[in-house]
Write a protein that holds these residues in place. Sequence first.
Motif, PDB file in Angstrom:
ATOM      1  N   GLY A   1     -16.825 -11.997   8.304  1.00 54.32           N
ATOM      2  CA  GLY A   1     -16.765 -13.156   7.423  1.00 54.32           C
ATOM      3  C   GLY A   1     -15.971 -12.966   6.158  1.00 54.32           C
ATOM      4  O   GLY A   1     -15.704 -13.929   5.441  1.00 54.32           O
ATOM      5  N   LYS A   2     -15.564 -11.735   5.836  1.00 48.54           N
ATOM      6  CA  LYS A   2     -14.765 -11.485   4.631  1.00 48.54           C
ATOM      7  C   LYS A   2     -13.284 -11.633   4.955  1.00 48.54           C
ATOM      8  O   LYS A   2     -12.819 -11.243   6.023  1.00 48.54           O
ATOM      9  CB  LYS A   2     -15.058 -10.087   4.095  1.00 48.54           C
ATOM     10  CG  LYS A   2     -16.450  -9.939   3.503  1.00 48.54           C
ATOM     11  CD  LYS A   2     -16.601  -8.594   2.808  1.00 48.54           C
ATOM     12  CE  LYS A   2     -17.959  -8.462   2.142  1.00 48.54           C
ATOM     13  NZ  LYS A   2     -18.107  -7.175   1.440  1.00 48.54           N
ATOM     14  N   SER A   3     -12.556 -12.191   4.029  1.00 46.97           N
ATOM     15  CA  SER A   3     -11.130 -12.458   4.259  1.00 46.97           C
ATOM     16  C   SER A   3     -10.291 -11.186   4.116  1.00 46.97           C
ATOM     17  O   SER A   3     -10.680 -10.241   3.425  1.00 46.97           O
ATOM     18  CB  SER A   3     -10.630 -13.507   3.263  1.00 46.97           C
ATOM     19  OG  SER A   3     -10.770 -13.037   1.933  1.00 46.97           O
ATOM     20  N   THR A   4      -9.146 -11.189   4.779  1.00 46.03           N
ATOM     21  CA  THR A   4      -8.175 -10.099   4.606  1.00 46.03           C
ATOM     22  C   THR A   4      -7.600 -10.206   3.205  1.00 46.03           C
ATOM     23  O   THR A   4      -7.222 -11.282   2.738  1.00 46.03           O
ATOM     24  CB  THR A   4      -7.062 -10.214   5.654  1.00 46.03           C
ATOM     25  OG1 THR A   4      -7.640 -10.072   6.958  1.00 46.03           O
ATOM     26  CG2 THR A   4      -6.011  -9.143   5.457  1.00 46.03           C
ATOM     27  N   ARG A   5      -7.491  -9.077   2.527  1.00 45.70           N
ATOM     28  CA  ARG A   5      -7.100  -9.107   1.125  1.00 45.70           C
ATOM     29  C   ARG A   5      -6.433  -7.801   0.710  1.00 45.70           C
ATOM     30  O   ARG A   5      -6.433  -6.827   1.453  1.00 45.70           O
ATOM     31  CB  ARG A   5      -8.328  -9.358   0.241  1.00 45.70           C
ATOM     32  CG  ARG A   5      -9.408  -8.293   0.383  1.00 45.70           C
ATOM     33  CD  ARG A   5     -10.774  -8.822  -0.023  1.00 45.70           C
ATOM     34  NE  ARG A   5     -11.821  -7.796   0.063  1.00 45.70           N
ATOM     35  CZ  ARG A   5     -12.427  -7.437   1.182  1.00 45.70           C
ATOM     36  NH1 ARG A   5     -12.101  -8.002   2.336  1.00 45.70           N
ATOM     37  NH2 ARG A   5     -13.376  -6.514   1.169  1.00 45.70           N
TER      38      ARG A   5
ATOM     39  N   GLN B   1       0.836  -1.205   0.000  1.00 45.79           N
ATOM     40  CA  GLN B   1       0.000   0.000   0.000  1.00 45.79           C
ATOM     41  C   GLN B   1       0.871   1.254   0.000  1.00 45.79           C
ATOM     42  O   GLN B   1       0.568   2.220  -0.702  1.00 45.79           O
ATOM     43  CB  GLN B   1      -0.930  -0.003   1.214  1.00 45.79           C
ATOM     44  CG  GLN B   1      -1.879   1.187   1.257  1.00 45.79           C
ATOM     45  CD  GLN B   1      -2.971   1.019   2.298  1.00 45.79           C
ATOM     46  OE1 GLN B   1      -3.645  -0.005   2.348  1.00 45.79           O
ATOM     47  NE2 GLN B   1      -3.144   2.019   3.152  1.00 45.79           N
ATOM     48  N   LEU B   2       1.965   1.238   0.787  1.00 44.92           N
ATOM     49  CA  LEU B   2       2.892   2.374   0.791  1.00 44.92           C
ATOM     50  C   LEU B   2       3.496   2.607  -0.593  1.00 44.92           C
ATOM     51  O   LEU B   2       3.840   3.729  -0.945  1.00 44.92           O
ATOM     52  CB  LEU B   2       4.028   2.126   1.787  1.00 44.92           C
ATOM     53  CG  LEU B   2       3.756   2.399   3.265  1.00 44.92           C
ATOM     54  CD1 LEU B   2       4.980   2.048   4.098  1.00 44.92           C
ATOM     55  CD2 LEU B   2       3.360   3.853   3.492  1.00 44.92           C
ATOM     56  N   ALA B   3       3.620   1.546  -1.358  1.00 48.68           N
ATOM     57  CA  ALA B   3       4.202   1.648  -2.699  1.00 48.68           C
ATOM     58  C   ALA B   3       3.177   2.056  -3.744  1.00 48.68           C
ATOM     59  O   ALA B   3       3.495   2.135  -4.934  1.00 48.68           O
ATOM     60  CB  ALA B   3       4.829   0.317  -3.098  1.00 48.68           C
ATOM     61  N   GLY B   4       1.938   2.316  -3.307  1.00 56.95           N
ATOM     62  CA  GLY B   4       0.913   2.785  -4.230  1.00 56.95           C
ATOM     63  C   GLY B   4       0.327   1.724  -5.131  1.00 56.95           C
ATOM     64  O   GLY B   4      -0.236   2.039  -6.186  1.00 56.95           O
ATOM     65  N   LEU B   5       0.437   0.449  -4.712  1.00 56.81           N
ATOM     66  CA  LEU B   5      -0.075  -0.627  -5.555  1.00 56.81           C
ATOM     67  C   LEU B   5      -1.557  -0.913  -5.336  1.00 56.81           C
ATOM     68  O   LEU B   5      -2.176  -1.625  -6.126  1.00 56.81           O
ATOM     69  CB  LEU B   5       0.721  -1.915  -5.300  1.00 56.81           C
ATOM     70  CG  LEU B   5       2.192  -1.881  -5.729  1.00 56.81           C
ATOM     71  CD1 LEU B   5       2.882  -3.189  -5.347  1.00 56.81           C
ATOM     72  CD2 LEU B   5       2.317  -1.634  -7.231  1.00 56.81           C
ATOM     73  N   GLY B   6      -2.114  -0.392  -4.267  1.00 60.97           N
ATOM     74  CA  GLY B   6      -3.527  -0.657  -3.983  1.00 60.97           C
ATOM     75  C   GLY B   6      -3.844  -0.419  -2.522  1.00 60.97           C
ATOM     76  O   GLY B   6      -3.182   0.373  -1.847  1.00 60.97           O
ATOM     77  N   GLU B   7      -4.835  -1.156  -2.019  1.00 56.12           N
ATOM     78  CA  GLU B   7      -5.310  -0.942  -0.649  1.00 56.12           C
ATOM     79  C   GLU B   7      -5.350  -2.259   0.128  1.00 56.12           C
ATOM     80  O   GLU B   7      -5.876  -3.265  -0.358  1.00 56.12           O
ATOM     81  CB  GLU B   7      -6.710  -0.310  -0.668  1.00 56.12           C
ATOM     82  CG  GLU B   7      -7.232   0.054   0.699  1.00 56.12           C
ATOM     83  CD  GLU B   7      -8.608   0.700   0.646  1.00 56.12           C
ATOM     84  OE1 GLU B   7      -9.127   1.083   1.701  1.00 56.12           O
ATOM     85  OE2 GLU B   7      -9.160   0.810  -0.479  1.00 56.12           O
ATOM     86  N   TYR B   8      -4.820  -2.213   1.324  1.00 57.10           N
ATOM     87  CA  TYR B   8      -4.800  -3.360   2.226  1.00 57.10           C
ATOM     88  C   TYR B   8      -6.093  -3.345   3.040  1.00 57.10           C
ATOM     89  O   TYR B   8      -6.352  -2.406   3.787  1.00 57.10           O
ATOM     90  CB  TYR B   8      -3.572  -3.283   3.114  1.00 57.10           C
ATOM     91  CG  TYR B   8      -3.521  -4.268   4.252  1.00 57.10           C
ATOM     92  CD1 TYR B   8      -3.977  -5.572   4.111  1.00 57.10           C
ATOM     93  CD2 TYR B   8      -2.974  -3.896   5.483  1.00 57.10           C
ATOM     94  CE1 TYR B   8      -3.908  -6.479   5.167  1.00 57.10           C
ATOM     95  CE2 TYR B   8      -2.896  -4.786   6.539  1.00 57.10           C
ATOM     96  CZ  TYR B   8      -3.369  -6.073   6.378  1.00 57.10           C
ATOM     97  OH  TYR B   8      -3.303  -6.957   7.425  1.00 57.10           O
ATOM     98  N   ILE B   9      -6.903  -4.382   2.880  1.00 57.35           N
ATOM     99  CA  ILE B   9      -8.204  -4.465   3.547  1.00 57.35           C
ATOM    100  C   ILE B   9      -8.178  -5.591   4.580  1.00 57.35           C
ATOM    101  O   ILE B   9      -7.955  -6.756   4.235  1.00 57.35           O
ATOM    102  CB  ILE B   9      -9.351  -4.726   2.542  1.00 57.35           C
ATOM    103  CG1 ILE B   9      -9.337  -3.674   1.429  1.00 57.35           C
ATOM    104  CG2 ILE B   9     -10.692  -4.757   3.260  1.00 57.35           C
ATOM    105  CD1 ILE B   9      -9.651  -2.271   1.881  1.00 57.35           C
TER     106      ILE B   9
END
Length: 262
Positions: free
Chosen positions: A158-162, A145-153
């Motif tokens: 019940g939803k998985s970490t992704r 996320q720090l590298a600007g590749l996307g978002e850490y959720i």
Amino acid sequence: MTESSEKKIDNTLPYGTTADNIVKLLDAIKNKQGDEKGIKATYTGSKLENTQNTLELLGIISGLNLTSRGKAIAFESDELVRNSLFLKAIMEYPPYEYFLLYVIQDGAPEETEIDFLKNYWGKNDYGTSPNNRNEAASVCFSIFQLAGLGEYIIGRKGKSTRFIWRDNYVSKINAAKESNDEVVSENFTVENNQINDLQEKQQMENSLQPQIIQTNNGYKMTPSNLTFPTTIEIKVDFTDWDLKKIAAFIKLLKDVELDEDI
């Protein structure tokens, strides 16, 4: 060398920190450069040792000092440029780099579950244990996320970490890899040139060394292999010389010629 005497490589993946801690430690080092006590006093994050270890593995700091890469990141005000510099650091750390390349070769999905990362590391022997991979996976996604590749959720209800990838993440990864490859190629060329220069210097030095050769009378040291013009013009006035003196001079010249022919 026996197996027990071989130095073991630490295969521990970075763990026990967050993106927030990483940013705070970089700020503290930037503001208190060279002052270790000051850095520790102004660092407002947690788990200093783990955060320091993470940044060291990425080549961003050495001890509590910024590397050249670290300075570029810490003093960069443009967020997009800073993200790009973080990504270049990631692409030189194999457990992160190879995973990213694997993702984009595996169909470039829009999102990746954290178990997919853990399983990849497990199959490729990254990490010292399942527990290390579990803790390291969240750190890895934070750094992505720090590298600007996307978002850490973080998974909830019940939803998985992704990790949700940005639309242009494939091009960003490829650009970072190409940039690093170019740097490696340039460094290799420079090293080769330096080696060639050293070899030429050594050859020159060797040619200047006297040589030992065998003659009929034993061994004799001769001048270096380098050849220089040796013709010397000597004007001698024999007007006032007697025959004995002239004969001695001619004999001296013949002795010099014999030495040169050896």
